[in-house]
Design a protein around this motif. Structure first.
Motif, PDB file in Angstrom:
ATOM      1  N   SER A 174      21.156 100.088 -25.617  1.00 33.12           N
ATOM      2  CA  SER A 174      20.255 101.072 -25.600  1.00 33.12           C
ATOM      3  C   SER A 174      21.115 102.335 -25.715  1.00 33.12           C
ATOM      4  N   LEU A 175      22.263 102.541 -25.017  1.00 37.24           N
ATOM      5  CA  LEU A 175      22.818 103.789 -25.216  1.00 37.24           C
ATOM      6  C   LEU A 175      23.465 103.938 -26.820  1.00 37.24           C
ATOM      7  N   VAL A 176      23.969 102.971 -27.288  1.00 30.12           N
ATOM      8  CA  VAL A 176      24.490 103.085 -28.457  1.00 30.12           C
ATOM      9  C   VAL A 176      23.267 103.131 -29.721  1.00 30.12           C
ATOM     10  N   ALA A 177      22.219 102.608 -29.744  1.00 29.07           N
ATOM     11  CA  ALA A 177      20.940 102.762 -30.356  1.00 29.07           C
ATOM     12  C   ALA A 177      20.348 104.286 -30.036  1.00 29.07           C
ATOM     13  N   ALA A 178      20.712 104.877 -28.838  1.00 31.50           N
ATOM     14  CA  ALA A 178      20.077 106.045 -28.591  1.00 31.50           C
ATOM     15  C   ALA A 178      20.911 107.159 -29.250  1.00 31.50           C
ATOM     16  N   VAL A 179      21.921 106.904 -29.213  1.00 33.23           N
ATOM     17  CA  VAL A 179      22.909 107.932 -29.974  1.00 33.23           C
ATOM     18  C   VAL A 179      22.809 107.825 -31.353  1.00 33.23           C
ATOM     19  N   ILE A 180      22.953 106.782 -32.055  1.00 29.17           N
ATOM     20  CA  ILE A 180      22.929 106.666 -33.226  1.00 29.17           C
ATOM     21  C   ILE A 180      21.631 107.093 -33.858  1.00 29.17           C
ATOM     22  N   ILE A 181      20.376 106.925 -33.286  1.00 23.45           N
ATOM     23  CA  ILE A 181      19.033 107.247 -33.776  1.00 23.45           C
ATOM     24  C   ILE A 181      18.567 108.624 -33.677  1.00 23.45           C
ATOM     25  N   ALA A 182      19.252 109.257 -32.578  1.00 29.79           N
ATOM     26  CA  ALA A 182      19.347 110.585 -32.036  1.00 29.79           C
ATOM     27  C   ALA A 182      19.922 111.426 -33.126  1.00 29.79           C
ATOM     28  N   THR A 183      21.070 110.876 -33.274  1.00 30.49           N
ATOM     29  CA  THR A 183      21.992 111.837 -34.490  1.00 30.49           C
ATOM     30  C   THR A 183      21.423 111.657 -36.047  1.00 30.49           C
ATOM     31  N   LEU A 184      20.680 110.258 -36.234  1.00 30.08           N
ATOM     32  CA  LEU A 184      20.422 110.397 -37.713  1.00 30.08           C
ATOM     33  C   LEU A 184      18.946 111.055 -37.663  1.00 30.08           C
ATOM     34  N   ALA A 185      18.250 110.945 -36.559  1.00 33.25           N
ATOM     35  CA  ALA A 185      16.802 112.065 -36.502  1.00 33.25           C
ATOM     36  C   ALA A 185      17.218 113.633 -36.688  1.00 33.25           C
ATOM     37  N   ASN A 186      18.456 113.762 -35.920  1.00 32.06           N
ATOM     38  CA  ASN A 186      18.638 115.354 -36.156  1.00 32.06           C
ATOM     39  C   ASN A 186      19.163 115.646 -37.619  1.00 32.06           C
ATOM     40  N   LEU A 187      20.025 114.791 -38.230  1.00 34.67           N
ATOM     41  CA  LEU A 187      20.298 115.066 -39.595  1.00 34.67           C
ATOM     42  C   LEU A 187      19.002 115.189 -40.541  1.00 34.67           C
ATOM     43  N   ALA A 188      18.335 113.961 -40.498  1.00 33.86           N
ATOM     44  CA  ALA A 188      17.111 114.070 -41.127  1.00 33.86           C
ATOM     45  C   ALA A 188      16.236 115.196 -41.191  1.00 33.86           C
ATOM     46  N   ILE A 189      15.789 115.672 -39.728  1.00 38.12           N
ATOM     47  CA  ILE A 189      15.078 116.731 -39.609  1.00 38.12           C
ATOM     48  C   ILE A 189      15.675 117.921 -40.424  1.00 38.12           C
ATOM     49  N   ARG A 190      16.930 118.264 -40.061  1.00 36.00           N
ATOM     50  CA  ARG A 190      17.507 119.356 -40.932  1.00 36.00           C
ATOM     51  C   ARG A 190      17.730 119.359 -42.237  1.00 36.00           C
ATOM     52  N   LEU A 191      17.747 118.201 -43.069  1.00 34.66           N
ATOM     53  CA  LEU A 191      17.597 118.011 -44.285  1.00 34.66           C
ATOM     54  C   LEU A 191      16.204 118.259 -44.782  1.00 34.66           C
ATOM     55  N   VAL A 192      15.127 117.555 -44.191  1.00 31.23           N
ATOM     56  CA  VAL A 192      13.855 117.557 -44.759  1.00 31.23           C
ATOM     57  C   VAL A 192      13.466 119.079 -44.581  1.00 31.23           C
ATOM     58  N   TRP A 193      13.596 119.800 -43.757  1.00 27.80           N
ATOM     59  CA  TRP A 193      13.525 121.010 -43.281  1.00 27.80           C
ATOM     60  C   TRP A 193      13.865 122.062 -44.317  1.00 27.80           C
ATOM     61  N   ARG A 194      15.311 121.711 -44.723  1.00 32.11           N
ATOM     62  CA  ARG A 194      16.254 122.605 -45.597  1.00 32.11           C
ATOM     63  C   ARG A 194      15.551 122.366 -47.012  1.00 32.11           C
ATOM     64  N   TRP A 195      14.941 121.161 -47.258  1.00 33.72           N
ATOM     65  CA  TRP A 195      14.578 120.624 -48.573  1.00 33.72           C
ATOM     66  C   TRP A 195      13.109 121.391 -48.882  1.00 33.72           C
ATOM     67  N   GLN A 196      12.322 121.473 -47.567  1.00 30.39           N
ATOM     68  CA  GLN A 196      11.077 122.133 -47.823  1.00 30.39           C
ATOM     69  C   GLN A 196      11.090 123.415 -47.883  1.00 30.39           C
ATOM     70  N   VAL A 197      12.030 124.175 -47.428  1.00 28.87           N
ATOM     71  CA  VAL A 197      12.333 125.585 -47.376  1.00 28.87           C
ATOM     72  C   VAL A 197      12.602 126.139 -48.830  1.00 28.87           C
ATOM     73  N   SER A 198      13.652 125.292 -49.110  1.00 30.36           N
ATOM     74  CA  SER A 198      14.263 125.423 -50.627  1.00 30.36           C
ATOM     75  C   SER A 198      12.995 125.222 -51.851  1.00 30.36           C
ATOM     76  N   ARG A 199      12.117 124.126 -51.688  1.00 35.25           N
ATOM     77  CA  ARG A 199      11.133 123.937 -52.587  1.00 35.25           C
ATOM     78  C   ARG A 199      10.140 125.001 -52.464  1.00 35.25           C
ATOM     79  N   SER A 200       9.976 125.909 -51.209  1.00 40.18           N
ATOM     80  CA  SER A 200       8.874 126.603 -51.113  1.00 40.18           C
ATOM     81  C   SER A 200       9.529 127.725 -51.797  1.00 40.18           C
ATOM     82  N   TRP A 201      10.714 128.253 -51.650  1.00 36.15           N
ATOM     83  CA  TRP A 201      11.385 129.405 -52.234  1.00 36.15           C
ATOM     84  C   TRP A 201      11.114 129.170 -53.735  1.00 36.15           C
TER      85      TRP A 201
END
Length: 180
Positions: free
Chosen positions: A136-163
């Motif tokens: 659970s601890l290993v899965a939580a750290v991996i999933i949390a890190t991947l989710a953080n990176l994915a949200i940042r990338l998707v957010w950045r992509w959306q903003v650049s697309r909007s611009w």
């Protein structure tokens, strides 16, 4: 933009502060930094919420709320994401975490009997708990890190697309109006 989509579904802090059941923490709910929707606050909220959801502990929502307060990320998102481990998904997620922990500890995976009872779970808990906790601890750290990176990338992509879209609209020639 992702912000508008999230604002549509999130509760308003004033509505939550007026609820009698939440009056004892109204000073925390009213903290504006816990309601901001920025790329950083949303990405960290996903990390906190998913990390808390994957831990086999009681009161996961309180852990997520404390984590949101500690990291100053979006409180409702952190708490809402804990419900990924609901009564329907909990057995599957924790079984996967147990299998991951057993693999990491190089332990054989215990097979469930045809009829699972609380007595069987209580008898096996001592043997299962180390693998479940580690997995659970290993899965939580991996999933949390991947989710953080994915949200940042998707957010950045959306903003650049909007611009880009805004720039393209500005460069498009305007149609002449009859008054000109």
């Amino acid at each position: 933009m992702p912000r508008r989509l999230l604002q549509r579904y999130l509760p308003h802090p004033d509505a939550l502060r007026r609820r009698r059941s939440l009056r004892f923490i109204s000073h925390l709910i009213g903290n504006p930094s816990l309601w901001v929707l920025t790329r950083r606050s949303v990405a960290n909220a996903f990390s906190v919420g998913l990390f808390s959801a994957l831990l086999p502990i009681p009161f996961q929502m309180l852990v997520a709320a404390f984590g949101a307060w500690l990291l100053r990320c979006n409180l409702p998102l952190s708490i809402g994401l804990v419900w990924i481990t609901n009564p329907l998904t909990l057995p599957l997620i924790f079984f996967g975490n147990y299998r991951l922990g057993a693999w990491l500890l190089d332990m054989p995976v215990r097979q469930a009997p045809n009829r699972i009872s609380t007595q069987w779970i209580a008898e096996q808990l001592v043997d299962i708990l180390p693998a479940l906790a580690l997995g659970s601890l290993v899965a939580a750290v991996i999933i949390a890190t991947l989710a953080n990176l994915a949200i940042r990338l998707v957010w950045r992509w959306q903003v650049s697309r909007s611009w880009r879209e805004r720039t393209r609209r500005r460069r498009r020639p305007r149609k002449a109006t009859p008054e000109e």
